[in-house]
Design a protein around this motif. Structure first.
Motif, mmCIF file in Angstrom:
data_model
loop_
_atom_site.group_PDB
_atom_site.id
_atom_site.type_symbol
_atom_site.label_atom_id
_atom_site.label_comp_id
_atom_site.label_asym_id
_atom_site.label_seq_id
_atom_site.Cartn_x
_atom_site.Cartn_y
_atom_site.Cartn_z
ATOM 1 N N GLN A 86 0.816 -1.215 0.000
ATOM 2 C CA GLN A 86 0.000 0.000 0.000
ATOM 3 C C GLN A 86 0.850 1.266 0.000
ATOM 4 O O GLN A 86 0.492 2.266 -0.613
ATOM 5 N N ASP A 87 2.002 1.232 0.681
ATOM 6 C CA ASP A 87 2.816 2.441 0.797
ATOM 7 C C ASP A 87 3.963 2.496 -0.217
ATOM 8 O O ASP A 87 4.932 3.223 -0.028
ATOM 9 N N PHE A 88 3.871 1.715 -1.277
ATOM 10 C CA PHE A 88 4.730 1.768 -2.457
ATOM 11 C C PHE A 88 6.155 1.259 -2.209
ATOM 12 O O PHE A 88 6.697 0.512 -3.011
ATOM 13 N N LEU A 89 6.836 1.730 -1.140
ATOM 14 C CA LEU A 89 8.202 1.326 -0.819
ATOM 15 C C LEU A 89 9.158 1.608 -1.973
ATOM 16 O O LEU A 89 9.925 0.746 -2.397
ATOM 17 N N LEU A 90 9.127 2.839 -2.467
ATOM 18 C CA LEU A 90 10.032 3.270 -3.526
ATOM 19 C C LEU A 90 11.198 4.055 -2.938
ATOM 20 O O LEU A 90 11.093 4.632 -1.859
ATOM 21 N N PHE A 91 12.313 4.082 -3.673
ATOM 22 C CA PHE A 91 13.453 4.906 -3.293
ATOM 23 C C PHE A 91 13.277 6.279 -3.930
ATOM 24 O O PHE A 91 13.351 6.424 -5.157
ATOM 25 N N GLU A 92 13.039 7.282 -3.099
ATOM 26 C CA GLU A 92 12.658 8.609 -3.579
ATOM 27 C C GLU A 92 13.718 9.260 -4.454
ATOM 28 O O GLU A 92 13.415 10.065 -5.337
ATOM 29 N N GLU A 93 14.996 8.939 -4.220
ATOM 30 C CA GLU A 93 16.057 9.598 -4.976
ATOM 31 C C GLU A 93 16.280 8.986 -6.358
ATOM 32 O O GLU A 93 17.064 9.498 -7.160
ATOM 33 N N LEU A 94 15.557 7.897 -6.644
ATOM 34 C CA LEU A 94 15.719 7.217 -7.928
ATOM 35 C C LEU A 94 14.568 7.532 -8.866
ATOM 36 O O LEU A 94 13.475 7.906 -8.441
ATOM 37 N N GLY A 95 14.805 7.355 -10.153
ATOM 38 C CA GLY A 95 13.759 7.516 -11.148
ATOM 39 C C GLY A 95 12.868 6.290 -11.213
ATOM 40 O O GLY A 95 13.107 5.272 -10.542
ATOM 41 N N ALA A 96 11.840 6.373 -12.056
ATOM 42 C CA ALA A 96 10.870 5.282 -12.162
ATOM 43 C C ALA A 96 11.530 3.989 -12.636
ATOM 44 O O ALA A 96 11.283 2.915 -12.085
ATOM 45 N N LEU A 97 12.386 4.088 -13.658
ATOM 46 C CA LEU A 97 13.003 2.873 -14.193
ATOM 47 C C LEU A 97 13.953 2.245 -13.192
ATOM 48 O O LEU A 97 13.970 1.022 -13.016
ATOM 49 N N ASP A 98 14.750 3.053 -12.518
ATOM 50 C CA ASP A 98 15.675 2.505 -11.526
ATOM 51 C C ASP A 98 14.918 1.828 -10.388
ATOM 52 O O ASP A 98 15.355 0.797 -9.867
ATOM 53 N N ASN A 99 13.781 2.383 -9.994
ATOM 54 C CA ASN A 99 12.965 1.733 -8.975
ATOM 55 C C ASN A 99 12.358 0.434 -9.493
ATOM 56 O O ASN A 99 12.371 -0.590 -8.801
ATOM 57 N N ALA A 100 11.817 0.480 -10.704
ATOM 58 C CA ALA A 100 11.158 -0.701 -11.254
ATOM 59 C C ALA A 100 12.137 -1.839 -11.521
ATOM 60 O O ALA A 100 11.755 -3.014 -11.474
ATOM 61 N N ALA A 101 13.397 -1.488 -11.783
ATOM 62 C CA ALA A 101 14.419 -2.499 -12.089
ATOM 63 C C ALA A 101 15.283 -2.824 -10.882
ATOM 64 O O ALA A 101 16.334 -3.445 -11.019
ATOM 65 N N LEU A 102 14.839 -2.447 -9.701
ATOM 66 C CA LEU A 102 15.668 -2.575 -8.501
ATOM 67 C C LEU A 102 16.109 -4.007 -8.241
ATOM 68 O O LEU A 102 17.233 -4.257 -7.797
#
Length: 226
Positions: free
Chosen positions: A90-106
């Protein structure tokens, strides 16, 4: 590829030995879309985390295909999840300093070097399928709906046969929630992924093949979605 689920004698207890979840049996075919609903505190998320093999105080059998997660060590469970289960929170758990692709490819960072380029390419394809094109922009500037799309792309980039989602539309307004539901259901049906989603959202539950109702830690109802 997707995996069938077979649960037998699943029980989760609190540190004080109180029964939090008791599911004697439950099965789902590969590629099924299953919703889980119930009041807050009923045990919905406990069930989701138990079938992901994330709860140490779970006993019984949770079998994905040939693998019984609860019979495995924590290390083997973690390896199984890495290769077979994508999770959306629910709270996404993304790295704010990264772009969408870097997050999606983590998850590529935790794969053998030979697999990383292909996983990154799949992440870009999932983002495109979800309507996100500006993939280098930091996610700090993204809306809630865009962030959840990034989280879905990350969960699906590894092409895991199972996708588990915990309230994926809870933080979105109605128009964004409806768009996300269309995208999510469309992707998992196209790929044949087994989807199990905890949700209070009637619109999401209506798109499932089957809806389970959890009450007081027990399976109170099991019905075909309307």
């Amino acid at each position: 590829m997707s995996l069938p689920l077979e649960i037998s004698g699943l029980t989760v207890r609190s540190p004080r030995d109180r029964v939090l979840l008791d599911v004697p049996s439950l099965s789902a075919p590969a590629g099924a879309l299953i919703g889980i609903r119930g009041a807050s505190g009923a045990g919905k998320s406990t069930l989701l985390y138990a079938i992901a093999g994330l709860l140490e105080r779970a006993t019984g059998s949770v079998r994905w295909g040939e693998a019984d997660l609860l019979a495995q060590s924590p290390e083997r469970r973690a390896r199984f999840r890495a290769g077979n289960i994508g999770m959306i929170f629910q709270d996404f758990l993304l790295f704010e300093e990264l772009g969408a692709l870097d997050n999606a490819a983590l998850t590529a960072l935790f794969r053998p070097r030979a697999e990383r380029a292909a996983l990154r390419q799949r992440a870009a394809q999932r983002l495109a399928a979800l309507g996100l094109s500006d993939t280098d922009r930091r996610v700090t500037s993204f809306s809630g709906g865009e962030r959840q799309r990034v989280a879905i792309a990350r969960a699906m980039a590894a092409e895991a046969p199972v996708l588990l989602a915990d309230e994926p539309t809870a933080s979105l307004d109605r128009p964004n929630a409806d768009r996300l539901i269309d995208d999510l259901v469309g992707l998992v049906r196209t790929q044949g992924t087994t989807l199990i989603a905890v949700s209070h959202d009637a619109a999401l539950l209506a798109r499932m093949d089957r809806v389970l109702t959890i009450a007081d830690g027990r399976l109170a109802q099991d019905e075909v979605a309307a």
